[in-house]
Write a protein that holds these residues in place. Structure first.
Motif, PDB file in Angstrom:
ATOM      1  N   ARG A  73       0.828  -1.199   0.000  1.00  0.00           N
ATOM      2  CA  ARG A  73       0.000   0.000   0.000  1.00  0.00           C
ATOM      3  C   ARG A  73       0.869   1.258   0.000  1.00  0.00           C
ATOM      4  NH1 ARG A  73      -3.970   2.873  -1.859  1.00  0.00           N
ATOM      5  NH2 ARG A  73      -5.077   4.150  -0.314  1.00  0.00           N
ATOM      6  N   VAL A  74       1.942   1.254   0.794  1.00  0.00           N
ATOM      7  CA  VAL A  74       2.837   2.403   0.840  1.00  0.00           C
ATOM      8  C   VAL A  74       3.517   2.609  -0.507  1.00  0.00           C
ATOM      9  CG1 VAL A  74       4.975   3.289   1.857  1.00  0.00           C
ATOM     10  CG2 VAL A  74       3.213   2.306   3.324  1.00  0.00           C
ATOM     11  N   ALA A  75       3.941   1.506  -1.138  1.00  0.00           N
ATOM     12  CA  ALA A  75       4.571   1.614  -2.460  1.00  0.00           C
ATOM     13  C   ALA A  75       3.604   2.233  -3.458  1.00  0.00           C
ATOM     14  CB  ALA A  75       5.018   0.236  -2.932  1.00  0.00           C
ATOM     15  N   GLU A  76       2.321   1.813  -3.393  1.00  0.00           N
ATOM     16  CA  GLU A  76       1.310   2.358  -4.301  1.00  0.00           C
ATOM     17  C   GLU A  76       1.098   3.850  -4.061  1.00  0.00           C
ATOM     18  OE1 GLU A  76      -3.478   1.781  -5.256  1.00  0.00           O
ATOM     19  OE2 GLU A  76      -2.495   0.546  -3.739  1.00  0.00           O
ATOM     20  N   LEU A  77       0.976   4.253  -2.804  1.00  0.00           N
ATOM     21  CA  LEU A  77       0.736   5.658  -2.480  1.00  0.00           C
ATOM     22  C   LEU A  77       1.923   6.538  -2.843  1.00  0.00           C
ATOM     23  CD1 LEU A  77      -0.964   5.258   1.017  1.00  0.00           C
ATOM     24  CD2 LEU A  77      -2.069   6.064  -1.073  1.00  0.00           C
ATOM     25  N   ALA A  78       3.149   6.027  -2.641  1.00  0.00           N
ATOM     26  CA  ALA A  78       4.351   6.827  -2.857  1.00  0.00           C
ATOM     27  C   ALA A  78       4.836   6.799  -4.296  1.00  0.00           C
ATOM     28  CB  ALA A  78       5.463   6.351  -1.929  1.00  0.00           C
ATOM     29  N   GLY A  79       4.303   5.897  -5.090  1.00  0.00           N
ATOM     30  CA  GLY A  79       4.732   5.814  -6.480  1.00  0.00           C
ATOM     31  C   GLY A  79       6.125   5.227  -6.644  1.00  0.00           C
ATOM     32  N   VAL A  80       6.492   4.304  -5.748  1.00  0.00           N
ATOM     33  CA  VAL A  80       7.785   3.629  -5.857  1.00  0.00           C
ATOM     34  C   VAL A  80       7.544   2.121  -5.843  1.00  0.00           C
ATOM     35  CG1 VAL A  80       9.038   5.501  -4.739  1.00  0.00           C
ATOM     36  CG2 VAL A  80       8.122   3.639  -3.345  1.00  0.00           C
ATOM     37  N   SER A  81       8.571   1.368  -6.118  1.00  0.00           N
ATOM     38  CA  SER A  81       8.428  -0.083  -6.138  1.00  0.00           C
ATOM     39  C   SER A  81       8.593  -0.667  -4.736  1.00  0.00           C
ATOM     40  CB  SER A  81       9.469  -0.707  -7.071  1.00  0.00           C
ATOM     41  OG  SER A  81      10.777  -0.529  -6.542  1.00  0.00           O
ATOM     42  N   VAL A  82       8.021  -1.838  -4.537  1.00  0.00           N
ATOM     43  CA  VAL A  82       8.204  -2.560  -3.277  1.00  0.00           C
ATOM     44  C   VAL A  82       9.686  -2.863  -3.077  1.00  0.00           C
ATOM     45  CG1 VAL A  82       7.732  -4.737  -2.089  1.00  0.00           C
ATOM     46  CG2 VAL A  82       5.874  -3.535  -3.261  1.00  0.00           C
ATOM     47  N   ARG A  83      10.349  -3.131  -4.186  1.00  0.00           N
ATOM     48  CA  ARG A  83      11.783  -3.414  -4.125  1.00  0.00           C
ATOM     49  C   ARG A  83      12.552  -2.239  -3.510  1.00  0.00           C
ATOM     50  NH1 ARG A  83      15.001  -5.731  -9.357  1.00  0.00           N
ATOM     51  NH2 ARG A  83      16.653  -6.794  -8.220  1.00  0.00           N
ATOM     52  N   THR A  84      12.186  -1.020  -3.903  1.00  0.00           N
ATOM     53  CA  THR A  84      12.836   0.170  -3.345  1.00  0.00           C
ATOM     54  C   THR A  84      12.626   0.240  -1.837  1.00  0.00           C
ATOM     55  OG1 THR A  84      12.620   1.446  -5.382  1.00  0.00           O
ATOM     56  CG2 THR A  84      12.811   2.699  -3.349  1.00  0.00           C
ATOM     57  N   LEU A  85      11.390  -0.016  -1.397  1.00  0.00           N
ATOM     58  CA  LEU A  85      11.108   0.019   0.043  1.00  0.00           C
ATOM     59  C   LEU A  85      11.882  -1.049   0.791  1.00  0.00           C
ATOM     60  CD1 LEU A  85       7.267   0.721   0.066  1.00  0.00           C
ATOM     61  CD2 LEU A  85       9.164   2.346   0.221  1.00  0.00           C
ATOM     62  N   HIS A  86      12.003  -2.226   0.179  1.00  0.00           N
ATOM     63  CA  HIS A  86      12.800  -3.280   0.822  1.00  0.00           C
ATOM     64  C   HIS A  86      14.260  -2.857   0.943  1.00  0.00           C
ATOM     65  CE1 HIS A  86       9.637  -6.074   1.331  1.00  0.00           C
ATOM     66  NE2 HIS A  86       9.540  -6.488   0.068  1.00  0.00           N
ATOM     67  N   HIS A  87      14.767  -2.170  -0.082  1.00  0.00           N
ATOM     68  CA  HIS A  87      16.158  -1.715  -0.039  1.00  0.00           C
ATOM     69  C   HIS A  87      16.351  -0.690   1.073  1.00  0.00           C
ATOM     70  CE1 HIS A  87      20.161  -0.669  -1.265  1.00  0.00           C
ATOM     71  NE2 HIS A  87      19.817   0.584  -1.558  1.00  0.00           N
TER      72      HIS A  87
END
Length: 371
Positions: A9-23
Motif C-alpha cells: 500500500r505504501v509503495a502504491e501511495l508513494a509511487g515507488v516499487s516494493v523493491r525500493t522500500l525493501h532496499h
C-alpha cells in the motif's frame, strides 16, 4: 483511519516499487516498525513521514548517504526539517524558472536564424544562467542611503532584526543584531564577508519561535514570495514589529505613474496582477504606509531607479538585476528596449517627460509598511 500501512500500500501511495522500500529497510534508511494483525511488518504514521522526507530528498537529487544524514539529524524536529525541505524546493523552482528563461531566449534566437554559441547552449543547464541572474545584483543593486535612512528610522530602537528575503544583504543595519533569511543559495553566496548570519528558509515558513525578534524587515522582496500574505503573517508572528518596503498597486492607473510601464512595457501590469493590494497587506499586519521617494541618482538599481536616466534601461547588465524583465519574457523585453531606444533617438522621450528634468525625487509607488 488506519494505524499502519502494508509495504504494498505504501509503495502504491508513494509511487515507488516494493523493491525500493525493501532496499531502504535493508540499509536502515526507513524501517517499517509496525505489525499487521497477521504479524507482518508494516509502516506506522511516523515511518510514512520519514519515507516522505527520504523520497523528497531523493527527487531533489540527494544521494542515499546524504539523505540518511538529513533525515537523521538529531538537532531538528519534523517542522524544522519540513521548512528546510521547502526552502530547497523553492530554490529548485527558481533554478527551473531560470532554465526556462534560457530556453526561451535560445528558441527566439533560433527562430531568427541567429547562431547559438556553445556557451549560450550550456546556459540552459542553469549553472551560468542562474549565477548571472543572481550575480547581476551585486553590480547594480546596492544600498541607497536615502532609502536606507527611511527604513532604518522605521526600525526605531529595535536591537534584534530579522531580514526576510535578505538577498545579498542590502539595507541591513550595521548597528543592530541582524539575522538574515534567504532561500536562494546563489544570493546567500554573494553576501559579503562579515555580513549577518543567513538562514536558508522561505518567508512563508520562518524557522523561529513567536516574538523572537524586535522587528522583522523585508526590502523589495515580497513580490518574489509564493504567498505574500502568509509571509507577512509569519513576520508578524516572529517579531514584535514589522517593516516592509513594497509596492502600491491600489491607485487606479498605477501603471501609468512610471513612463517605462506606461509607454513601453504594458506587460508589467500582468506581472503584479495577482499581487495583494497595499491595503490588504497593511490590514494583515496592522500597518500604516508611507511613500518612499526614489532619488534621481538612486544607487540601488531597482526597476524604477533610472526614471531620470532612461538610457540605463538599454544596458543588458542593468536589466539583468531586475526580476521584471525575466517575468515579462524576452519578446516583451526586446520590444520595450527597441521602443525606448527609438524614443530616445527621436527626442520623443524628452518631449513626453520634460517635467522630470527638474525633479530630484519621484513617487513611483514604493511604500514602506510599518506595523
Amino acid at each position: 483511519m488506519e494505524d499502519h500501512w502494508t509495504v504494498g500500500r505504501v509503495a502504491e501511495l508513494a509511487g515507488v516499487s516494493v523493491r525500493t522500500l525493501h532496499h531502504y529497510d535493508e540499509i536502515s534508511l526507513v524501517r517499517p516498525s509496525a505489525r499487521t494483525v497477521a504479524g507482518y511488518r508494516a509502516y506506522s504514521a511516523g515511518d510514512v513521514e520519514r519515507l516522505r522526507e527520504v523520497l523528497a530528498y531523493r527527487r531533489l537529487g540527494f544521494g542515499l548517504r546524504e539523505v540518511a544524514e538529513l533525515v537523521g539529524d538529531p538537532s531538528t524536529d519534523a517542522v524544522a526539517r519540513l521548512r528546510r525541505l521547502r526552502g530547497l524546493l523553492l530554490e529548485q523552482r527558481d533554478r527551473a524558472d531560470a532554465m526556462v528563461a534560457a530556453i526561451d531566449r535560445e528558441l527566439e534566437a533560433r527562430a531568427k536564424g541567429l547562431k547559438v554559441t556553445p556557451e549560450e547552449q550550456l546556459e540552459v543547464l542553469g549553472a551560468r544562467l542562474y549565477d548571472a541572474i543572481g550575480g547581476a545584483y551585486t553590480a547594480t543593486r546596492r544600498t541607497e542611503p536615502r532609502i536606507a535612512a527611511q527604513i532604518w528610522d522605521a526600525l526605531g530602537d529595535a536591537q534584534t532584526v530579522l531580514n526576510v528575503g535578505a538577498g545579498t544583504g542590502s539595507y541591513e543595519p550595521a548597528d543592530r543584531d541582524v539575522t538574515a533569511v534567504e532561500p536562494s543559495a546563489v544570493m546567500r553566496g554573494q553576501r559579503p564577508p562579515g555580513s549577518a548570519p543567513c538562514v536558508a528558509a522561505a518567508a512563508e515558513s520562518l524557522p523561529f519561535e513567536d516574538h523572537s525578534f524586535d522587528v522583522a524587515m523585508a526590502v523589495s522582496t515580497v513580490h518574489h514570495w509564493g504567498d505574500p500574505m502568509a509571509g507577512l503573517c509569519e513576520m508578524r508572528r516572529v517579531a514584535r514589529r514589522v517593516v516592509v518596503l513594497t509596492f502600491d498597486t491600489d491607485e487606479p492607473g498605477w501603471q501609468d505613474r512610471f513612463w517605462l510601464t506606461r509607454d513601453h512595457l504594458p506587460e508589467f501590469a500582468a506581472v503584479l496582477a495577482e499581487f495583494p493590494s497595499l491595503a490588504g497587506m497593511a490590514d494583515a499586519i496592522g500597518a500604516r504606509a508611507e511613500p518612499v521617494p526614489i532619488p534621481w541618482d538612486c544607487a540601488d538599481g531597482l526597476f524604477e531607479a533610472y526614471w531620470r536616466r532612461p538610457g540605463a534601461y538599454l544596458e543588458d547588465h542593468v536589466r539583468r538585476a531586475m526580476s521584471v524583465w525575466t517575468r515579462v519574457g524576452p519578446e516583451a523585453e526586446q520590444r520595450a528596449v527597441r521602443s525606448l531606444s527609438d524614443d530616445l533617438d527621436s527626442g520623443r522621450w524628452a518631449e513626453r517627460n520634460s517635467d522630470l528634468a527638474d525633479l530630484d525625487t519621484a513617487d513611483l509607488g514604493l511604500r514602506l509598511l510599518m506595523a
